[in-house]
Design an enzyme around this catalytic site. Structure first.
Site, PDB file in Angstrom:
ATOM      1  N   CYS A   1      -6.401  -0.189   3.405  1.00 52.11           N
ATOM      2  CA  CYS A   1      -5.374   0.504   4.190  1.00 52.11           C
ATOM      3  C   CYS A   1      -5.113   1.911   3.642  1.00 52.11           C
ATOM      4  O   CYS A   1      -4.572   2.062   2.545  1.00 52.11           O
ATOM      5  CB  CYS A   1      -4.096  -0.347   4.168  1.00 52.11           C
TER       6      CYS A   1
ATOM      7  N   CYS B   1      -1.448   2.783   2.964  1.00 50.52           N
ATOM      8  CA  CYS B   1      -0.992   2.033   1.781  1.00 50.52           C
ATOM      9  C   CYS B   1      -1.338   2.801   0.506  1.00 50.52           C
ATOM     10  O   CYS B   1      -0.545   2.853  -0.438  1.00 50.52           O
ATOM     11  CB  CYS B   1      -1.644   0.650   1.728  1.00 50.52           C
TER      12      CYS B   1
END
Length: 116
Positions: free
Chosen positions: A37, A40
């Site tokens: 991600c 993230c």
């Protein structure tokens, strides 16, 4: 990060979640994330800073949703990054998406005093 560098955040798993998060005496901000991600990865250094600077008021934990799907499912995490603040064993604040440090602290300060 090398082995010699110590992370200010704690790693939690499905198995350790109840002990590390729900039973904590301090509020715990859990970062539900995944290695693939991009957003993230962008928020990770911000969370490290908050974990270091606000250690007396707050614990920051990270839970990889790919290796710990049960906890993510239990808290209906469908988008990542999702940050959930737990206080006294209960989820009290949910923040979805990557945000900067000032915005995160502002959103958390209504639940955890001393963060502003």
């Amino acid at each position: 990060m090398t082995d010699s560098e110590k992370s200010a955040t704690i790693k939690v798993t499905d198995a350790s979640f109840a002990t590390d998060v729900l039973s904590s005496n301090k509020p715990v901000l859990v970062d539900f994330w995944a290695t693939w991600c991009g957003p993230c990865k962008m928020v990770a250094p911000v969370l490290e800073e908050i974990a270091t600077e606000r250690a007396t008021d707050l614990t920051v934990a990270k839970l990889d949703v790919d290796t710990n799907p049960e906890t993510a499912r239990n808290f209906q995490v469908v988008s990542i990054p999702t940050l959930i603040l737990f206080k006294d064993g209960q989820p009290v604040k949910r923040i979805v998406g990557a945000k900067g440090k000032a915005a995160l602290l502002r959103e958390l300060s209504d639940v955890v005093p001393n963060l502003n």
